[in-house]
Design a protein around this motif. Structure first.
Motif, mmCIF file in Angstrom:
data_model
loop_
_atom_site.group_PDB
_atom_site.id
_atom_site.type_symbol
_atom_site.label_atom_id
_atom_site.label_comp_id
_atom_site.label_asym_id
_atom_site.label_seq_id
_atom_site.Cartn_x
_atom_site.Cartn_y
_atom_site.Cartn_z
ATOM 1 N N MET A 72 0.832 -1.192 0.000
ATOM 2 C CA MET A 72 0.000 0.000 0.000
ATOM 3 C C MET A 72 0.868 1.244 0.000
ATOM 4 N N HIS A 73 1.824 1.281 0.942
ATOM 5 C CA HIS A 73 2.834 2.311 0.862
ATOM 6 C C HIS A 73 3.921 1.834 -0.080
ATOM 7 N N ARG A 74 4.930 2.588 -0.227
ATOM 8 C CA ARG A 74 5.970 2.256 -1.200
ATOM 9 C C ARG A 74 6.619 0.921 -0.885
ATOM 10 N N ARG A 75 6.620 0.001 -1.856
ATOM 11 C CA ARG A 75 7.354 -1.230 -1.717
ATOM 12 C C ARG A 75 8.841 -0.986 -1.958
ATOM 13 N N ALA A 76 9.669 -1.811 -1.382
ATOM 14 C CA ALA A 76 11.107 -1.664 -1.604
ATOM 15 C C ALA A 76 11.401 -1.769 -3.089
ATOM 16 N N VAL A 77 12.214 -0.855 -3.582
ATOM 17 C CA VAL A 77 12.556 -0.864 -5.003
ATOM 18 C C VAL A 77 13.522 -2.006 -5.276
ATOM 19 N N LEU A 78 13.205 -2.810 -6.272
ATOM 20 C CA LEU A 78 14.087 -3.913 -6.644
ATOM 21 C C LEU A 78 15.127 -3.411 -7.621
ATOM 22 N N THR A 79 16.325 -3.914 -7.478
ATOM 23 C CA THR A 79 17.395 -3.450 -8.359
ATOM 24 C C THR A 79 17.911 -4.538 -9.272
ATOM 25 N N ALA A 98 -1.078 -7.808 7.090
ATOM 26 C CA ALA A 98 -0.372 -7.749 8.367
ATOM 27 C C ALA A 98 -0.354 -6.347 8.958
ATOM 28 N N SER A 99 -0.647 -5.338 8.154
ATOM 29 C CA SER A 99 -0.657 -3.952 8.624
ATOM 30 C C SER A 99 -2.058 -3.369 8.750
ATOM 31 N N HIS A 100 -2.969 -3.801 7.924
ATOM 32 C CA HIS A 100 -4.286 -3.181 7.819
ATOM 33 C C HIS A 100 -5.356 -4.173 8.259
ATOM 34 N N ARG A 101 -6.078 -3.808 9.290
ATOM 35 C CA ARG A 101 -6.989 -4.766 9.902
ATOM 36 C C ARG A 101 -8.378 -4.172 10.096
ATOM 37 N N THR A 107 3.147 -7.014 5.535
ATOM 38 C CA THR A 107 3.019 -5.616 5.907
ATOM 39 C C THR A 107 2.994 -4.760 4.646
ATOM 40 N N PHE A 108 2.748 -3.464 4.841
ATOM 41 C CA PHE A 108 2.657 -2.564 3.691
ATOM 42 C C PHE A 108 3.966 -2.437 2.934
ATOM 43 N N THR A 109 5.078 -2.911 3.510
ATOM 44 C CA THR A 109 6.349 -2.894 2.789
ATOM 45 C C THR A 109 6.379 -3.947 1.697
ATOM 46 N N GLY A 110 5.433 -4.901 1.738
ATOM 47 C CA GLY A 110 5.444 -6.004 0.784
ATOM 48 C C GLY A 110 6.355 -7.125 1.195
ATOM 49 N N ASP A 111 6.851 -7.069 2.441
ATOM 50 C CA ASP A 111 7.780 -8.094 2.908
ATOM 51 C C ASP A 111 7.449 -8.435 4.353
ATOM 52 N N GLY A 112 8.194 -9.372 4.914
ATOM 53 C CA GLY A 112 7.970 -9.797 6.287
ATOM 54 C C GLY A 112 7.044 -10.994 6.365
ATOM 55 N N PRO A 113 6.730 -11.428 7.587
ATOM 56 C CA PRO A 113 5.892 -12.614 7.762
ATOM 57 C C PRO A 113 4.506 -12.428 7.158
ATOM 58 N N ASN A 114 3.955 -13.511 6.633
ATOM 59 C CA ASN A 114 2.599 -13.491 6.118
ATOM 60 C C ASN A 114 1.607 -13.618 7.275
ATOM 61 N N ASP A 115 0.576 -12.778 7.257
ATOM 62 C CA ASP A 115 -0.514 -12.902 8.221
ATOM 63 C C ASP A 115 -1.702 -13.510 7.478
ATOM 64 N N LEU A 116 -1.727 -14.822 7.415
ATOM 65 C CA LEU A 116 -2.751 -15.504 6.623
ATOM 66 C C LEU A 116 -4.110 -15.482 7.305
ATOM 67 N N ASP A 117 -4.142 -15.349 8.628
ATOM 68 C CA ASP A 117 -5.428 -15.222 9.314
ATOM 69 C C ASP A 117 -6.107 -13.915 8.940
ATOM 70 N N SER A 118 -5.356 -12.819 8.996
ATOM 71 C CA SER A 118 -5.921 -11.533 8.604
ATOM 72 C C SER A 118 -6.294 -11.537 7.125
ATOM 73 N N ALA A 119 -5.438 -12.141 6.288
ATOM 74 C CA ALA A 119 -5.741 -12.209 4.861
ATOM 75 C C ALA A 119 -7.028 -12.990 4.605
ATOM 76 N N THR A 120 -7.223 -14.071 5.335
ATOM 77 C CA THR A 120 -8.453 -14.865 5.182
ATOM 78 C C THR A 120 -9.672 -14.056 5.589
ATOM 79 N N THR A 121 -9.563 -13.304 6.693
ATOM 80 C CA THR A 121 -10.674 -12.452 7.115
ATOM 81 C C THR A 121 -10.993 -11.425 6.039
ATOM 82 N N TRP A 122 -9.950 -10.851 5.458
ATOM 83 C CA TRP A 122 -10.149 -9.893 4.371
ATOM 84 C C TRP A 122 -10.871 -10.531 3.176
#
Length: 374
Positions: free
Chosen positions: A1-8, A276-279, A304-319
């Motif tokens: 949602m916010h800026r993802r890390a730029v890939l090089t 993981a960030s937006h609930r 999280t909004f960075t596009g990285d880190g642990p997956n929150d599959l419970d929150s994703a399922t609720t979404w």
């Protein structure tokens, strides 16, 4: 949602359209409203001949808009907005489920005939979102080249009967008006080239940020007529304030849109989330806004909004349960094989030709494939 890390990481050019594919068994469409007709073999995608052109970009064939029997496009036909829903040619609400590419400059070999065939036949998805960054080594560096890549992806996906969201991926700078001339030029050319298709949706501004709704609305009301001049019937997706959060990420809410909507018809407003960030706050906003606004989740992640880190599959399922109940379509970020947890493929997958099954998938990839197939 916010800026993802730029890939090089450097990539090779997007694969050109490949003729003479192996026959593909196409299952019936998987949008939430139907069981389609029996599966048939997908045709080899072709590029129609047309008026003399100055480039080798593909042009749509006259019969390229229907898709193979049983495919999403064959079942649902041209989509339109009816009330707060996306509806099919019969006027029935439909929830499209699919995947978003990453930036074409970062993962140019992840959208190809093999990967899109897997998305359609193995994942049973309904659409692909083609994310064409404007900055960060994207469109502004080579307008003709990136336009050609978008064209190739549209033609390939169309041959499979997939819907396509063409994403003008504005992120930095966040004010879309700073890219207004580029947007007009791009959409005038691409909308004209694919106007005969019934399966293309246009996303005109990925994630506006740091700018008020009035400026975003003004941009939309200048770009939409450019699209409509060539393609009067397709659905247009309009980004919202605060990284397409309906303003929530910048302290606002959906009322700024409901009180001052874009002056155009057959449009939907985008909402993006990262589970993981937006609930609860963001889910409550979507549930409330969906009563009066046609919404489309053109991008979400399980991290999280960075596009990285642990997956929150419970929150994703609720979404995803919420979106299913509201019949709001969604695309997950991203159909790529990068190092971040948002990539659905394991590293190196896009260098090969096998995109099917779960062995090539990351945790987030296995999650979303299972969800789309269910």
């Amino acid at each position: 949602m916010h800026r993802r890390a730029v890939l090089t990481s450097a990539g090779v050019a997007l694969a050109a359209l490949v003729t003479g594919w192996a026959a593909l068994a196409v299952p019936t469409a998987n949008a939430e409203t139907e069981a389609g007709p029996p599966a048939v073999t997908a045709p080899t995608p072709t590029t129609a001949t047309g008026p003399p052109a100055t480039t080798d970009r593909p042009t749509p064939a006259a019969d390229a808009t229907e898709g193979p029997a049983g495919s999403p496009v064959a079942v649902h036909g041209r989509l339109r907005v009816c009330g707060v829903h996306l509806c099919d040619q019969a006027g029935e609400p439909v929830q499209l489920r699919g995947m978003s590419s990453h930036g074409l400059q970062f993962f140019p070999n992840c959208l190809n005939p093999d990967s899109l065939a897997a998305l359609r036949t193995d994942w049973r998805a309904d659409f692909v979102r083609v994310a064409m960054y404007v900055q960060e080594g994207g469109f502004e560096t080579d307008p003709a080249g990136f336009t050609r890549r978008v064209d190739e992806a549209v033609v390939t996906a169309s041959a499979l009967g997939l819907y396509v969201v063409v994403d003008f991926h504005l992120l930095t700078p966040g004010d879309p008006n700073l890219n207004l001339d580029r947007a007009k030029s791009f959409f005038a050319e691409v909308a004209a080239r694919h106007a005969a298709r019934t399966n293309v949706l246009w996303e005109i501004a990925n994630e506006p940020n740091g700018v008020g709704w009035a400026a975003i609305k003004s941009y939309a009301e200048q770009v939409i007529p450019v699209i409509r001049a060539a393609d009067p019937d397709s659905v247009v997706l309009v980004g919202t304030r605060g990284f397409s959060s309906l303003g929530v990420s910048e302290g606002a809410d959906e009322t700024e849109v409901t009180d001052d909507p874009v002056d155009a018809t057959n449009i939907m407003y985008t909402f993006h989330f990262y589970a993981a960030s937006h609930r609860d706050l963001q889910r409550a906003t979507v549930a409330r806004a969906a009563r009066s606004l046609p919404l489309f989740v053109s991008e979400f992640g399980t991290q999280t909004f960075t596009g990285d880190g642990p997956n929150d599959l419970d929150s994703a399922t609720t979404w995803l349960d919420l979106l299913k109940s509201l019949k709001i379509g969604y695309a997950m970020w991203s159909y790529s094989d990068g190092p971040e947890s948002n990539s659905v493929f394991r590293r190196g997958t896009c260098a090969g030709t096998d995109f099917t099954g779960t062995a090539v998938l990351t945790e987030s990839g296995a999650f979303i494939r299972s969800r789309i197939r269910s």
